[in-house]
Design an enzyme around this catalytic site. Structure first.
Site, mmCIF file in Angstrom:
data_model
loop_
_atom_site.group_PDB
_atom_site.id
_atom_site.type_symbol
_atom_site.label_atom_id
_atom_site.label_comp_id
_atom_site.label_asym_id
_atom_site.label_seq_id
_atom_site.Cartn_x
_atom_site.Cartn_y
_atom_site.Cartn_z
ATOM 1 N N GLY A 118 0.846 -1.182 0.000
ATOM 2 C CA GLY A 118 0.000 0.000 0.000
ATOM 3 C C GLY A 118 0.882 1.232 0.000
ATOM 4 C CB SER B 72 5.028 3.081 3.690
ATOM 5 O OG SER B 72 5.705 4.157 3.060
ATOM 6 C CB CYS C 283 5.415 -3.753 -0.927
ATOM 7 S SG CYS C 283 5.731 -2.371 -2.068
ATOM 8 N NE ARG D 111 7.371 6.474 1.130
ATOM 9 C CZ ARG D 111 6.976 7.428 0.299
ATOM 10 N NH1 ARG D 111 7.873 8.149 -0.348
ATOM 11 N NH2 ARG D 111 5.694 7.672 0.128
ATOM 12 N NE ARG E 244 4.059 4.015 -4.618
ATOM 13 C CZ ARG E 244 3.018 4.741 -4.253
ATOM 14 N NH1 ARG E 244 2.743 5.856 -4.876
ATOM 15 N NH2 ARG E 244 2.238 4.351 -3.271
ATOM 16 C CG HIS F 224 3.259 -6.792 -3.983
ATOM 17 N ND1 HIS F 224 2.410 -6.330 -3.006
ATOM 18 C CD2 HIS F 224 3.974 -5.712 -4.410
ATOM 19 C CE1 HIS F 224 2.600 -5.026 -2.850
ATOM 20 N NE2 HIS F 224 3.541 -4.632 -3.681
ATOM 21 C CD GLU G 178 0.736 -9.475 -2.032
ATOM 22 O OE1 GLU G 178 0.638 -8.247 -2.165
ATOM 23 O OE2 GLU G 178 1.802 -10.048 -1.708
#
Length: 255
Positions: free
Chosen positions: A82, A84, A115, A145, A186, A229, A231
């Site tokens: 998402g 952060s 992430c 980041r 990202r 990711h 997932e």
């Protein structure tokens, strides 16, 4: 310790299974997923697939959206991706940050950040927004980041596993033991490992862009963090690895 991978870390190691031969004899597991932003539904689906692969009869998945949801009834916790800064501000404003820190540091609890979750778990963060951002600050890593650029620079690439993740004998969704298909949106990266307690689990080859291998997955005790990711793929090796960590921590906490 810098973010460059040493020769010792380049050696892939087979990780022993934390599961007993008869998985049905284990106590029920409860895993929470922080449901603020990100692909928490996809994590839910991946956990169910991993549950089936590992033949776990009883796994409870808990949606965590309120301080009251953070309890010792959970054995593991996933912090999805998402934004952060938005997630960290939500946690602080809703008085969830301190209960989460206390939960993470309690014996037998296992945490995985993907992430943005990696950023939230790191003790040091580079390229923060002006004014900085709150963090859970639990892992001894320095994370950059948006290391690979903005949303438009998102990509998919093979990730080199430095330790072989647990794969059930009948699992067919991966090509090799030491390569994982990473989805980077990202994404951050680990630019420095700040403690010998932290192990690099996976790297990304950036030699084509003039960089050395970049660390994109780490583990420190009962904490796991991935810049990509898992997932969003059909390969649930990271979810089986996380469940194994949780099983082992639960068993050790009962000794």
């Amino acid at each position: 310790m810098s973010g460059t991978v040493t020769e010792h870390q380049k050696t892939s190691k087979k990780m022993p299974s934390a599961l007993p031969e008869d998985s049905s004899k284990r106590d029920k597991l409860a895993i929470g997923i922080l449901e603020i932003q990100g692909a928490f539904n996809e994590h839910h689906v991946a956990l169910r697939k991993a549950q089936k692969c590992l033949n776990i009869p009883d796994l409870e998945i808990i949606g965590v959206r309120h301080p009251d949801h953070i309890s010792d009834n959970m054995d593991g916790l996933i912090i999805p991706g998402g934004e952060s800064t938005t997630i960290s501000l939500f946690l602080k404003r809703n008085k969830m940050d301190e209960p989460l820190r206390k939960w993470i540091n309690s014996k037998g609890h296992v945490t995985w950040g993907t992430c943005a979750g990696m950023i939230l778990l790191s003790k040091q963060t580079e390229n923060q927004k002006i004014g900085g951002q709150p963090s859970l600050a639990e892992m001894d890593i320095d994370v950059s980041r948006n290391f690979f650029g903005r949303q438009i620079n998102s990509f998919e690439a093979p990730v080199k596993l430095k330790q072989t993740l647990f794969v059930p004998a009948d699992f067919k969704n991966c090509d090799t033991d030491d390569i994982y298909h990473g989805v980077f949106i990202r994404a951050p990266a680990v630019v420095e490992i700040c403690s010998p307690e932290v192990t690099a689990l996976a790297t990304l080859d950036r030699s084509g862009s003039g960089q050395t291998e970049v660390i994109v997955a780490v583990q420190q005790g009962n904490m796991l963090a991935t810049a990509f990711h898992p997932e969003l793929t059909d390969d649930v090796r990271w979810h089986t690895h996380f469940i194994e960590m949780t099983c082992m921590a639960k068993r050790n906490s009962n000794v």
